[in-house]
Write an enzyme that holds these catalytic residues in place. Sequence first.
Site, mmCIF file in Angstrom:
data_model
loop_
_atom_site.group_PDB
_atom_site.id
_atom_site.type_symbol
_atom_site.label_atom_id
_atom_site.label_comp_id
_atom_site.label_asym_id
_atom_site.label_seq_id
_atom_site.Cartn_x
_atom_site.Cartn_y
_atom_site.Cartn_z
ATOM 1 N N CYS A 8 146.696 75.718 58.415
ATOM 2 C CA CYS A 8 146.224 74.451 58.827
ATOM 3 C C CYS A 8 146.537 73.316 58.608
ATOM 4 O O CYS A 8 146.911 73.099 57.589
ATOM 5 C CB CYS A 8 144.499 75.057 59.226
ATOM 6 S SG CYS A 8 144.154 73.809 60.633
ATOM 7 N N ASP A 130 134.499 80.627 58.492
ATOM 8 C CA ASP A 130 134.667 79.871 57.824
ATOM 9 C C ASP A 130 133.369 79.496 56.561
ATOM 10 O O ASP A 130 132.394 79.928 56.543
ATOM 11 C CB ASP A 130 134.645 78.421 57.984
ATOM 12 C CG ASP A 130 135.200 78.105 57.092
ATOM 13 O OD1 ASP A 130 136.115 77.876 55.965
ATOM 14 O OD2 ASP A 130 135.769 76.245 57.761
HETATM 15 O O1 LIG Z 1 141.075 70.832 57.444
HETATM 16 C C1 LIG Z 1 140.577 69.517 57.369
HETATM 17 O O2 LIG Z 1 140.858 68.362 56.891
HETATM 18 C C2 LIG Z 1 139.631 69.971 58.459
HETATM 19 C C3 LIG Z 1 138.262 68.953 59.081
HETATM 20 C C4 LIG Z 1 137.599 69.187 59.919
HETATM 21 C C5 LIG Z 1 137.543 70.452 60.429
HETATM 22 C C6 LIG Z 1 138.076 71.536 59.693
HETATM 23 C C7 LIG Z 1 139.280 71.846 59.208
HETATM 24 N N1 LIG Z 1 139.505 72.432 58.589
HETATM 25 C C8 LIG Z 1 139.466 73.818 58.659
HETATM 26 O O3 LIG Z 1 138.460 74.282 57.883
HETATM 27 C C9 LIG Z 1 139.214 75.633 57.170
HETATM 28 C C10 LIG Z 1 138.937 75.892 56.030
HETATM 29 O O4 LIG Z 1 140.168 75.606 55.459
HETATM 30 P P1 LIG Z 1 140.542 75.845 53.901
HETATM 31 O O5 LIG Z 1 141.988 76.875 54.211
HETATM 32 O O6 LIG Z 1 139.314 75.724 52.907
HETATM 33 O O7 LIG Z 1 141.013 74.173 53.140
HETATM 34 C C11 LIG Z 1 141.152 75.422 58.163
HETATM 35 O O8 LIG Z 1 140.333 76.813 58.647
HETATM 36 C C12 LIG Z 1 141.061 74.639 58.193
HETATM 37 O O9 LIG Z 1 141.055 74.850 59.949
#
Ligand SMILES: O=C(O)c1ccccc1N[C@@H]1O[C@H](COP(=O)(O)O)[C@@H](O)[C@H]1O
Length: 212
Positions: A8, A130
């Site tokens: 992502c 999440d």
């Molecule tokens: O990644 C971003 O900036 C973000 C912004 C707004 C909503 C979701 C976002 N990211 C999502 O968060 C999870 C976990 O991320 P991490 O691996 O802990 O950094 C993931 O699903 C991203 O899609």
Amino acid sequence: MPVTAKICGLSTPATLDAAVAGGASHVGFVFFPPSPRHVTLDQSAGLAARVPDAVGRVGVFVDPEDALLDQAIAAARLDAIQLHRATPERAAAIGARTRLPVWAAVAVKTRTDLETAHAFRGAAQRILYDAKTPEDAKLPGGMGLRFDWTLLQDFSHPLPWALSGGLDADNVAEAAAISGARLVDVSSGVESAPGVKDKDKIADFLKTVASL
Ligand SMILES: O=C(O)c1ccccc1N[C@@H]1O[C@H](COP(=O)(O)O)[C@@H](O)[C@H]1O
């Protein structure tokens, strides 16, 4: 059953290509200006054009307006909509209007938080568990925070689901083993700095996932 991965917050051709070459099942584009991973509509169109049909293009949104959704779907030829901070009612309306699968993010810190997932039955097509970010955080995700994966054990999932939050190449095997996840989602765990994806970290993560 194999484990698949969504990478992502991709924002450059080189890192997008690394995700595709490494075998990602999905790639994610963030349409949320406060995020260091935010992409413009033009950027997303250029990136989406590099994605083979077999790889899903997921748009990541935080309580979006219809206009943004429509523009992003058209520009990035999205296959799915990932929603953060959206009610089940709003998720259902977005799904009905866009006719795309909706992935509803459920922010988890305690077992009680998991119950929120049940409200999305009939309103979304997938739950993305999440980690809950602090109330004063500017982002609802993408902060590298993890939650207690044992909470997902013995939980009766209302929908197909994916695991995210603080995953990286070093912990994804343990996370999948403990939680039972068959789709994992990573953003900051494959970065060298916030918003800066790292091709080697993407490759390492996907190599580990492929071995599960
Ligand atoms: O990644 C971003 O900036 C973000 C912004 C707004 C909503 C979701 C976002 N990211 C999502 O968060 C999870 C976990 O991320 P991490 O691996 O802990 O950094 C993931 O699903 C991203 O899609």
